[in-house]
Design an enzyme around this catalytic site. Structure first.
Site, short mmCIF file in Angstrom:
data_model
loop_
_atom_site.label_atom_id
_atom_site.label_comp_id
_atom_site.label_asym_id
_atom_site.label_seq_id
_atom_site.Cartn_x
_atom_site.Cartn_y
_atom_site.Cartn_z
N SER A 127 39.76 53.90 42.26
CA SER A 127 39.93 52.84 43.25
C SER A 127 41.01 53.18 44.26
O SER A 127 41.04 52.62 45.36
CB SER A 127 40.29 51.52 42.55
OG SER A 127 41.49 51.64 41.82
N ASP A 178 49.22 43.54 43.52
CA ASP A 178 49.19 44.15 42.18
C ASP A 178 50.28 45.20 41.99
O ASP A 178 50.51 45.67 40.89
CB ASP A 178 47.82 44.73 41.87
CG ASP A 178 47.39 45.86 42.80
OD1 ASP A 178 48.23 46.37 43.57
OD2 ASP A 178 46.20 46.23 42.76
N HIS A 205 47.95 49.24 44.33
CA HIS A 205 47.07 49.70 45.41
C HIS A 205 47.73 49.53 46.77
O HIS A 205 48.26 48.45 47.07
CB HIS A 205 45.74 48.93 45.36
CG HIS A 205 44.95 49.20 44.14
ND1 HIS A 205 45.08 48.46 42.98
CD2 HIS A 205 44.03 50.16 43.87
CE1 HIS A 205 44.27 48.95 42.06
NE2 HIS A 205 43.62 49.98 42.56
#
Length: 230
Positions: free
Chosen positions: A52, A201, A204
């Site tokens: 990701s 978070d 990221h």
């Protein structure tokens, strides 16, 4: 070490990188895929394979660092096409499982490989990570012609202990040397651990963080592009 400053965010990372999305199933041979260039596009391909972190989780695809690399390539009139084959939740074993299909879709001039973050999250044996990296790079080297490879290093979560983290880091360094590929020591250098450059978070990158990541990759990639273009 950047990740140590954000050890309280590893539970978020587990959700965002691993548990939240889950690994995607590889496309079957011959199936259409949005990450594979159209046959009519003859530009040499720069293939980004990753988690990701490469897919650009939480952002518009145009804001992910591979897309920013494409913009830099276009600005420099270098004539390459970027393919973002990042998959959220993927381990190095998943990357290996997809690799034959990805590499069979057409000539790949450059392979940028970012994998291992989810191996670290699961605390998987570093020997397995090394074996998967070896197999991926061996398959790339077996192509005719073989792509130029850039291996991006990653850090293990600090809660797994110093010995695991040190061995995890060393795997990337030794594998890059063994296969004689280009090496980016840490993809998130200058971004990890900085609140303003990461999404809520804590892992990221934001759009500003993605620009820094793109700069990290560009420092290694630009000379390679120039060399191939000659």
């Amino acid at each position: 070490m950047h990740w140590a400053r954000r050890s309280n965010h590893w539970s978020w990372l587990a959700c965002s990188l691993l548990l939240g999305c889950g690994p995607a199933k590889p496309a079957p041979a011959g199936a259409p895929a949005k990450d594979i260039p159209a046959p009519s596009d003859s530009r040499p391909v720069v293939l980004f394979v990753g988690t990701s972190l490469t897919a650009g989780r939480g952002l518009d695809p145009a804001e992910a660092y591979p897309a920013l690399i494409q913009a830099r390539i276009d600005s420099a009139a270098l004539g390459f096409r970027v393919i973002n084959a990042g998959v959220s939740g993927e381990t190095s074993a998943g990357a290996l499982h997809r690799m034959d299909w990805l590499l069979s879709q057409g000539p790949i001039a450059i392979l940028v490989l970012e994998t291992g973050a989810n191996d670290g999250l699961r605390g998987l044996p570093v020997d397995s990570l090394q074996a998967n990296l070896d197999a991926i790079l061996a398959r790339a080297a077996a192509l005719t012609p073989p792509p130029v490879v850039v291996l991006a290093g990653m850090e293990a979560p600090p809660n797994l202990g110093r010995q695991y983290a040190s061995r995890f880091r060393e795997i990337f360094t030794s594998t890059a040397a063994k296969h004689r590929v280009h090496y980016l020591p840490f993809l998130l250098d200058g971004v990890a651990g900085i609140d303003s450059l990461n999404q809520p978070d804590g892992i990221h990158p934001t759009t500003d963080g993605e620009r820094i990541v793109a700069g990290n990759v560009w420092k290694i990639l630009r000379p390679i592009l120039d060399s191939i273009s000659k």
